[in-house]
Design an enzyme around this catalytic site. Structure first.
Site, PDB file in Angstrom:
ATOM      1  N   CYS A 286       0.314   3.655   2.921  1.00  0.00           N
ATOM      2  CA  CYS A 286       0.847   3.047   4.153  1.00  0.00           C
ATOM      3  C   CYS A 286       2.358   3.250   4.218  1.00  0.00           C
ATOM      4  O   CYS A 286       2.907   3.599   5.267  1.00  0.00           O
ATOM      5  CB  CYS A 286       0.558   1.541   4.193  1.00  0.00           C
ATOM      6  SG  CYS A 286      -1.191   1.120   4.196  1.00  0.00           S
TER       7      CYS A 286
ATOM      8  N   CYS B 164       0.833  -1.206   0.000  1.00  0.00           N
ATOM      9  CA  CYS B 164       0.000   0.000   0.000  1.00  0.00           C
ATOM     10  C   CYS B 164       0.872   1.261   0.000  1.00  0.00           C
ATOM     11  O   CYS B 164       1.589   1.520   0.961  1.00  0.00           O
ATOM     12  CB  CYS B 164      -0.911  -0.061   1.233  1.00  0.00           C
ATOM     13  SG  CYS B 164      -1.728   1.483   1.642  1.00  0.00           S
TER      14      CYS B 164
END
Length: 139
Positions: free
Chosen positions: A61, A58
């Protein structure tokens, strides 16, 4: 803002997944037993837990990971946990994770707040509010 909604396969080896995610005082959670142990520890020590449900693939993230590590060093009175949604799929599903990153704020094992998305100012704001609230309640 800054969320991943779908799961993708990572080309990285499993051993590389936490390299940029764990640092400072961030503790990776690798099992349900590990989670239970960390929550018991936090309850015993009177710490509020910030659980970061994220994924190695991600982008948001990955962008937020260094900031999360910085926060863990800045606020040692809090417990910072990292849960990889791909490693602990069933556990993450039980928390109804729809997007990564998702942050849960827990006190005595109970959710007191939640933040979905890689929003640095909002994450900082929620941590400050939680610490102010704890200080005002004499904890």
């Amino acid at each position: 803002m800054g969320q991943c909604f779908t799961k993708a396969q990572s080309d990285q080896a499993d051993s590389d997944q936490h390299v940029e995610f764990v640092g400072g005082n961030v503790c990776p959670v690798t099992s349900k037993e590990d989670w239970d142990q960390k929550l018991s520890e936090a309850k015993r020590d009177g710490k509020i837990v910030i659980a970061n449900f994220s994924a190695a693939w991600c982008g948001p993230c990955r962008m937020l990971a260094p900031f999360f590590c910085e926060l863990s060093e800045k606020y040692p009175s809090l417990m910072f946990l990292l849960i990889d949604v791909d490693e602990l799929t069933d556990f993450s599903t039980s928390w109804d994770i729809k997007a990564t990153p998702t942050f849960f704020f827990l006190k005595n094992g109970q959710q007191i707040d939640k933040l979905v998305g890689a929003n640095k100012p909002e994450l900082q704001k929620k941590i400050t509010a939680i610490l102010d609230s704890a200080a005002n309640s004499g904890q």
